[in-house]
Design an enzyme around this catalytic site. Structure first.
Site, PDB file in Angstrom:
ATOM      1  N   ASP A 236     -14.007   9.332   5.132  1.00 13.65           N
ATOM      2  CA  ASP A 236     -14.707   9.089   6.399  1.00 13.65           C
ATOM      3  C   ASP A 236     -14.510   7.640   6.852  1.00 13.65           C
ATOM      4  O   ASP A 236     -14.094   7.374   7.974  1.00 13.65           O
ATOM      5  CB  ASP A 236     -16.205   9.384   6.232  1.00 13.65           C
ATOM      6  CG  ASP A 236     -16.442  10.789   5.722  1.00 13.65           C
ATOM      7  OD1 ASP A 236     -16.191  11.727   6.472  1.00 13.65           O
ATOM      8  OD2 ASP A 236     -16.848  10.926   4.553  1.00 13.65           O
TER       9      ASP A 236
ATOM     10  N   GLU B 115      -8.036  13.714   3.508  1.00 17.28           N
ATOM     11  CA  GLU B 115      -7.423  13.647   4.847  1.00 17.28           C
ATOM     12  C   GLU B 115      -6.551  12.404   5.021  1.00 17.28           C
ATOM     13  O   GLU B 115      -5.378  12.482   5.369  1.00 17.28           O
ATOM     14  CB  GLU B 115      -8.532  13.670   5.910  1.00 17.28           C
ATOM     15  CG  GLU B 115      -8.011  13.558   7.315  1.00 17.28           C
ATOM     16  CD  GLU B 115      -9.007  13.984   8.374  1.00 17.28           C
ATOM     17  OE1 GLU B 115      -9.850  14.874   8.125  1.00 17.28           O
ATOM     18  OE2 GLU B 115      -8.941  13.431   9.493  1.00 17.28           O
TER      19      GLU B 115
END
Ligand code: TRH
Length: 391
Positions: free
Chosen positions: A32, A282
């Site tokens: 994040d 990610e």
């Protein structure tokens, strides 16, 4: 009447620097904040935006950015204002654009202030190669309070927001990959010891390892130890904590080297140096793709195995040999006897024969093809310029 936030002249002018609030809640791990910090720097440094980044976990942030002072609720780094997002956040007026990362819900008071000042509100979504992303990218959703939230999706194709890529990244990568001296200096700097470096200079393959605890690491060790080509396995701090530096008599062709948890730019260099990268989540996945080297992706696990559909969507895009696809599926399979029995063999097959050479070629080409699309920050800036006064 709320005070206009923008000079009149901005209307319709693509690319004019805006002022943004980015909200980041660290759910777990580093993805994040990894993505938010990368986006904040792209917007501020490369596009001239004035950026305020709200982060609820400065300790995690500091692992990626050593200049963060965890005791400071407001600080500025590289002209980006960093605000600690606590249970009592400071009362600040929303800026032109509010970017909420991964549906993290800005504080209620801030949203109430948005209802008065009406900034452009964007939810930056997680990356997925699934085809539905194109139909949802850029769509707005009206809320009961009259505010509209737009959904901005990263992606691998036209009709998505693209992937974050700094200007000149691939040129910098090429210069590094073509310069053994830069690589040697880098390996020395990240504490790869002289024996391990000598091994690499004699032709050992470098493999980097970043994975979740569920990954079949023992199978990887077994496969690498039996491979004809010696391997230097570089493992950042905190990853696979049971692995220790060194070589065992049973596995003379495998040398493990623990290295520190690296800064974002050094982590890029690690990925550029390695012949094979194991990555996860990610952001490291996207960075490994830009490295243009073979990679094995461990996708972030979701409930009811929803992540496996995302994995298949990406595998459908990635034109790798079947042996590569089989290895990536095995690396993401649930722990169990079948998986652990087969994986060493799948790794050996993927690293041997002509599959290995094809994997290298398609990895390089995939990065080059993706670099033809506009990067996510440019796409976002374009989207904002078009929508900032119409929200
Ligand atoms: O840490 P992650 O598992 O983060 C995940 C994913 O983003 C996932 O989608 C999200 O839902 C979940 O968090 C909450 O993996 P990711 O995304 O690769 O982020 C790791 C970051 O850490 C990335 O920016 C690379 C960086 N990194 C370094 O800077 N130095 C290092 O030495 C290493 C190993 C990683």
């Amino acid at each position: 009447m709320p005070t206009p936030l923008l000079p009149d002249s901005i209307d319709g002018v693509a690319g004019l620097p805006l002022r943004a609030d980015i909200f980041c809640r660290v759910v777990d791990n580093f993805g994040d904040i990894g993505v938010c910090w990368r986006l904040a720097r792209r917007l501020a440094r490369d596009l001239g935006w004035s950026v305020r980044l709200w982060v609820d976990n400065l300790a995690s942030f500091q692992r990626l950015e050593a200049r963060i002072d965890v005791g400071s609720p407001s600080q500025s780094i590289d002209d980006i204002q960093i605000i600690e997002w606590t249970a009592q956040p400071p009362k600040l007026t929303p800026r032109d654009v509010v970017i909420e990362a991964f549906a993290c819900d800005p504080p209620a008071e801030f949203v109430a202030a948005m209802a008065a000042s009406r900034p452009l509100w964007i939810n930056l979504e997680y990356l997925s190669a699934e085809s539905w992303v194109q139909s949802c990218h850029g769509r707005g959703s009206m809320r009961a309070d009259g505010l509209k939230k737009f959904f901005f999706f990263p992606g691998f194709s036209d009709g998505t927001g693209g992937l974050l890529r700094e200007p000149g990244l691939l040129d910098e990568r090429d210069a590094f990959q073509n310069d053994p001296e830069q690589q040697r200096a880098f390996l020395t700097r990240i504490n790869v010891d002289s024996d391990a470096r000598a091994l690499w200079q004699r032709g050992a393959r470098i493999v980097s390892l970043f994975c979740y605890p569920s990954a079949p690491v023992d199978a990887l060790l077994e496969a690498l130890a039996r491979n004809d080509r010696p391997t230097l396995l570089l493992v950042p701090e905190g990853v696979a904590p049971d692995l220790v530096s060194g070589r065992t008599p049973e596995h003379p062709r495998l040398t493990v080297q623990r290295i520190p948890f690296l800064s974002s730019s050094d982590y890029d260099r690690l990925l550029w140096c390695a012949d094979l990268n194991f990555v996860r989540g990610e952001d490291s996945f996207v960075r490994a793709m830009w490295a243009g080297r073979p990679m094995v992706w461990q996708i972030y696990p979701q409930q009811q195995a929803a992540h496996l559909e995302k994995l298949e969507a990406w595998l459908a895009l990635f034109p790798a040999p079947l042996s590569t696809l089989a290895l990536i599926r095995a690396w993401n399979a649930e722990p169990g006897a079948d998986r652990d029995g087969q994986t060493p063999q799948l790794i050996r097959e993927a690293l041997g024969g002509c599959g290995d050479a094809i994997w290298k070629t398609v990895s390089k080409q995939f990065a080059a093809d993706q670099a033809e699309w506009p990067d996510l920050a440019d796409s976002l800036a374009d989207f904002c310029a078009k929508n900032v006064n119409n929200s």
